[in-house]
Design a protein around this motif. Structure first.
Motif, short mmCIF file in Angstrom:
data_model
loop_
_atom_site.label_atom_id
_atom_site.label_comp_id
_atom_site.label_asym_id
_atom_site.label_seq_id
_atom_site.Cartn_x
_atom_site.Cartn_y
_atom_site.Cartn_z
N PRO A 251 1.25 -1.40 0.12
CA PRO A 251 0.00 -0.38 -0.13
C PRO A 251 0.65 1.30 -0.27
CG PRO A 251 -0.58 -1.87 1.26
CD PRO A 251 0.25 -2.03 1.08
N VAL A 252 1.82 1.05 0.85
CA VAL A 252 2.31 2.54 1.16
C VAL A 252 3.64 2.78 -0.96
CG1 VAL A 252 4.98 1.68 1.25
CG2 VAL A 252 4.26 3.62 2.61
N VAL A 253 3.94 1.57 -1.24
CA VAL A 253 4.33 1.74 -3.06
C VAL A 253 3.39 2.52 -3.37
CG1 VAL A 253 5.36 0.66 -4.96
CG2 VAL A 253 5.92 0.01 -2.34
N LEU A 254 2.19 1.89 -3.54
CA LEU A 254 0.71 2.31 -4.27
C LEU A 254 0.53 3.85 -4.42
CD1 LEU A 254 -1.33 -0.46 -4.53
CD2 LEU A 254 0.23 -0.04 -6.01
N LEU A 314 -4.11 15.47 0.31
CA LEU A 314 -4.44 13.67 0.29
C LEU A 314 -3.42 12.94 0.41
CD1 LEU A 314 -8.27 14.56 -0.90
CD2 LEU A 314 -7.80 14.62 1.17
N CYS A 315 -2.82 13.31 -0.62
CA CYS A 315 -1.98 11.84 -0.99
C CYS A 315 -0.58 11.82 0.56
CB CYS A 315 -1.23 12.48 -2.15
SG CYS A 315 -1.93 11.55 -3.14
N ASP A 316 -0.06 13.16 0.63
CA ASP A 316 0.61 13.12 1.62
C ASP A 316 -0.37 12.66 2.92
OD1 ASP A 316 3.48 14.20 2.33
OD2 ASP A 316 2.41 15.31 3.84
N GLN A 317 -1.02 12.43 3.27
CA GLN A 317 -1.69 12.49 4.39
C GLN A 317 -1.71 11.12 4.54
OE1 GLN A 317 -5.26 14.28 4.68
NE2 GLN A 317 -4.78 16.98 4.96
N ALA A 318 -2.07 10.88 3.22
CA ALA A 318 -2.53 9.16 3.81
C ALA A 318 -1.23 8.23 3.32
CB ALA A 318 -2.93 8.29 2.07
N ASP A 319 -0.13 8.93 2.68
CA ASP A 319 1.09 8.40 3.25
C ASP A 319 1.55 8.89 4.83
OD1 ASP A 319 4.50 7.56 1.82
OD2 ASP A 319 4.58 9.51 2.85
N LYS A 320 1.70 9.14 5.50
CA LYS A 320 1.73 9.68 7.06
C LYS A 320 0.71 8.58 7.21
CE LYS A 320 3.15 14.61 6.39
NZ LYS A 320 3.37 15.89 6.67
N GLU A 321 -0.76 8.78 7.04
CA GLU A 321 -1.25 7.45 7.93
C GLU A 321 -0.35 5.74 7.76
OE1 GLU A 321 -5.96 6.37 8.60
OE2 GLU A 321 -4.95 8.25 6.76
N ALA A 327 -2.19 1.18 10.86
CA ALA A 327 -2.64 1.81 9.31
C ALA A 327 -3.30 0.10 8.41
CB ALA A 327 -2.18 2.25 8.25
N ASP A 328 -4.41 0.41 8.22
CA ASP A 328 -5.19 -0.89 7.38
C ASP A 328 -4.78 -0.49 6.18
OD1 ASP A 328 -7.00 -2.03 5.50
OD2 ASP A 328 -8.77 -2.00 7.32
N GLY A 329 -3.94 -1.10 5.38
CA GLY A 329 -3.37 0.19 3.89
C GLY A 329 -4.88 0.29 3.21
N ALA A 330 -5.20 -0.77 2.66
CA ALA A 330 -6.77 -0.77 1.53
C ALA A 330 -7.39 -0.12 1.41
CB ALA A 330 -6.94 -2.28 1.92
#
Length: 348
Positions: A251-254, A314-321, A327-330
């Protein structure tokens, strides 16, 4: 290594191999395995002589290499041949095996004229530290040749030749589309070309055949995913995301790939507003083909700057999360796509 030296070294290698006049030492590195293996095999075919290859070709493992083994290989003379080849895979010149650190510089500096040595970086990354004597001696004694991705103007005729050998034809525009869909690494392209040619009865390879038979590279799938989001087709975007997760992409790669694509769209939007063309975009993102630059400009023209800015946040926030422990990646990624789609509706 200064800009331009990589191509010069590669061109020099091609000339050396064509003329059969080889240097004492080459350092082979880079992500384009197809070309790296091609020139490795060509040098192997040049050295040894028929029936004497076992005496004149020495293959060594850099991890387990010993000083005695290396010295014996260097000092032994070729048999019924002008040269001997020593091929060493993944020798860590920054941290060589025990007993080699002090001796390697002297060995590199005194390689005999009857020898061609290849330091082949495959699993080990090529990261020269010019402060170390081992690297100084290796770079002074030999040619460091980077095998990087070929530009589109070289890939197109190569793709056409590969298809022609399989009794198929393909136009230049479809060659560009193929590299966009499958990526520009020749090793992967060769496999995809074989698959496409075997899977279609038609002589002329068209876009439909590529879409039906080729495996899409991650970058092409991420482009498709973000395109679906911007068009409001969130269901298709989440379906693509789930397909990627099923292929075991982290998920972190995606998340990083989605963020990178949004960054490209943002950069393309800014270049458009500055009145710059595709060439500026190609230079900005180091693109080897005008085809993805054209697609990027077209896509950026349909996005607004406010949405692109918000999507980046939003992408930056998701990356940090995703980099937090629980974190549940999916779930994080699906929420990212839904939030991006919601922002598009809000700023429209």
């Amino acid at each position: 290594m200064k800009k331009g030296e990589k191509n010069t070294a590669y061109d020099k290698l091609r000339q050396d191999v064509d003329q059969g006049s080889l240097e004492k030492l080459y350092l082979f590195f880079g992500e384009e395995s197809y070309l790296k293996e091609h020139y490795r095999d060509r040098i192997f075919s040049l050295i040894g002589g028929e029936g004497f290859a076992q005496f004149n070709q020495v293959v060594l493992d850099g991890d387990s290499l010993t000083l005695d083994e290396l010295i014996d290989s260097v000092e032994s003379l070729p048999v019924m041949s002008d040269k001997k080849l020593i091929f060493i895979r993944d020798l860590n010149l920054s941290r060589p095996p025990a007993g080699l650190r002090e001796q390697l510089p002297e060995i590199f500096e005194n390689l005999p004229d009857t020898l061609c040595m290849i330091l082949y970086f495959d699993a080990l990354e090529y990261k020269p530290d010019k402060r170390l004597k081992t690297w100084q001696a290796a770079l002074k004694a030999g040619q460091a040749v980077e095998f990087s991705r070929a530009p589109q103007q070289e890939l197109t005729p190569w793709i056409k030749r590969r298809f022609a050998a399989l009794e198929k034809e393909i136009d230049s525009r479809e060659c560009e589309y193929l590299t966009f869909v499958c990526g520009s690494l020749m090793t992967n392209l060769a496999s995809e070309i074989d698959k496409i040619a075997a899977g279609t009865m038609k002589k002329q390879i068209d876009r439909q055949a590529i879409d039906q038979l080729a495996s899409r590279a991650l970058e092409a799938q991420i482009y498709q995913l973000t395109d679906c989001v911007s068009k409001g087709d969130t269901v298709a975007a989440i379906r693509t995301l789930r397909d990627l997760l099923a292929l075991k992409f982290e998920p972190v790669v995606l998340a990083g790939a989605i963020g990178k694509q949004v960054q490209k769209l943002y950069g393309a939007k800014l270049t458009q507003q500055a009145g710059l063309g595709e060439s500026a975009l190609m230079e900005l993102f180091h693109m080897r083909s005008s085809y993805p630059a054209k697609l990027l400009r077209q896509a950026a023209g349909k996005r607004s700057l406010p949405w692109l800015r918000r999507a980046l946040l939003l992408c930056d926030q998701a990356d940090k999360e995703l980099k937090s422990n629980n974190a549940d990646g999916a779930r994080v990624l699906e929420l990212l796509l839904l939030r991006m789609a919601a922002e598009k509706e809000r700023v429209s």
